[in-house]
Design a protein around this motif. Structure first.
Motif, PDB file in Angstrom:
ATOM      1  N   GLU A   1      41.777  48.330  31.119  1.00 40.31           N
ATOM      2  CA  GLU A   1      40.943  49.251  31.895  1.00 40.31           C
ATOM      3  C   GLU A   1      40.428  50.416  31.051  1.00 40.31           C
ATOM      4  OE1 GLU A   1      39.987  48.573  35.074  1.00 40.31           O
ATOM      5  OE2 GLU A   1      41.118  46.717  34.788  1.00 40.31           O
TER       6      GLU A   1
ATOM      7  N   GLU B   1      36.400  44.820  40.971  1.00 43.02           N
ATOM      8  CA  GLU B   1      35.476  45.432  40.018  1.00 43.02           C
ATOM      9  C   GLU B   1      36.201  45.959  38.780  1.00 43.02           C
ATOM     10  OE1 GLU B   1      32.205  45.170  40.498  1.00 43.02           O
ATOM     11  OE2 GLU B   1      32.754  44.098  42.325  1.00 43.02           O
TER      12      GLU B   1
ATOM     13  N   ALA C   1      37.625  46.648  35.200  1.00 40.77           N
ATOM     14  CA  ALA C   1      36.989  46.574  33.883  1.00 40.77           C
ATOM     15  C   ALA C   1      37.395  45.314  33.148  1.00 40.77           C
ATOM     16  CB  ALA C   1      37.344  47.812  33.057  1.00 40.77           C
TER      17      ALA C   1
ATOM     18  N   ILE D   1      37.502  42.385  34.229  1.00 43.15           N
ATOM     19  CA  ILE D   1      36.637  41.270  34.608  1.00 43.15           C
ATOM     20  C   ILE D   1      35.558  41.052  33.547  1.00 43.15           C
ATOM     21  CG2 ILE D   1      34.996  40.419  36.352  1.00 43.15           C
ATOM     22  CD1 ILE D   1      37.981  40.517  37.248  1.00 43.15           C
ATOM     23  N   GLY D   2      35.086  42.126  32.966  1.00 46.49           N
ATOM     24  CA  GLY D   2      34.052  42.037  31.938  1.00 46.49           C
ATOM     25  C   GLY D   2      34.598  41.800  30.543  1.00 46.49           C
ATOM     26  N   LYS D   3      35.897  41.559  30.429  1.00 40.51           N
ATOM     27  CA  LYS D   3      36.534  41.356  29.128  1.00 40.51           C
ATOM     28  C   LYS D   3      37.365  40.069  29.145  1.00 40.51           C
ATOM     29  CE  LYS D   3      37.177  46.332  28.563  1.00 40.51           C
ATOM     30  NZ  LYS D   3      38.192  47.377  28.415  1.00 40.51           N
TER      31      LYS D   3
END
Length: 89
Positions: A15, A59, A61, A63-65
């Motif tokens: 995160e 949502e 962080a 998720i984008g990694k």
């Protein structure tokens, strides 16, 4: 065991909270939940993702990694393997 999980989680800092100056105890709830999974030997990606989503929501962080998240799961699996091997000896 918990120290190894804490090291993996805090090193990953998915995160980005520790990088922002949050205290080293920021991920305590996630570390406790993940330690439980490691002790039970159950570390499927969806179980680890469930711990993360329960804490940070869909949502997150993380998720984008996906590569970093997969790296955390890999470290936890190694920790689990060492624990199981140690526990059986």
């Amino acid at each position: 065991m918990r120290d190894a999980v804490a090291l993996a989680v805090n090193t990953a800092d998915l995160e980005g909270l520790l990088d922002l100056g949050a205290p080293g105890t920021e991920y305590t709830n996630q570390i406790d939940a993940l330690t439980g999974l490691v002790l039970r030997g159950g570390l499927p990606m969806d179980a680890v993702a469930g711990v993360w989503e329960d804490s940070f929501g869909p949502e997150s962080a993380a998720i984008g990694k996906p590569a970093e998240f997969a790296g955390l799961v890999e470290q936890l699996e190694k920790t689990s393997s060492r624990w199981v091997a140690h526990d059986r000896s």
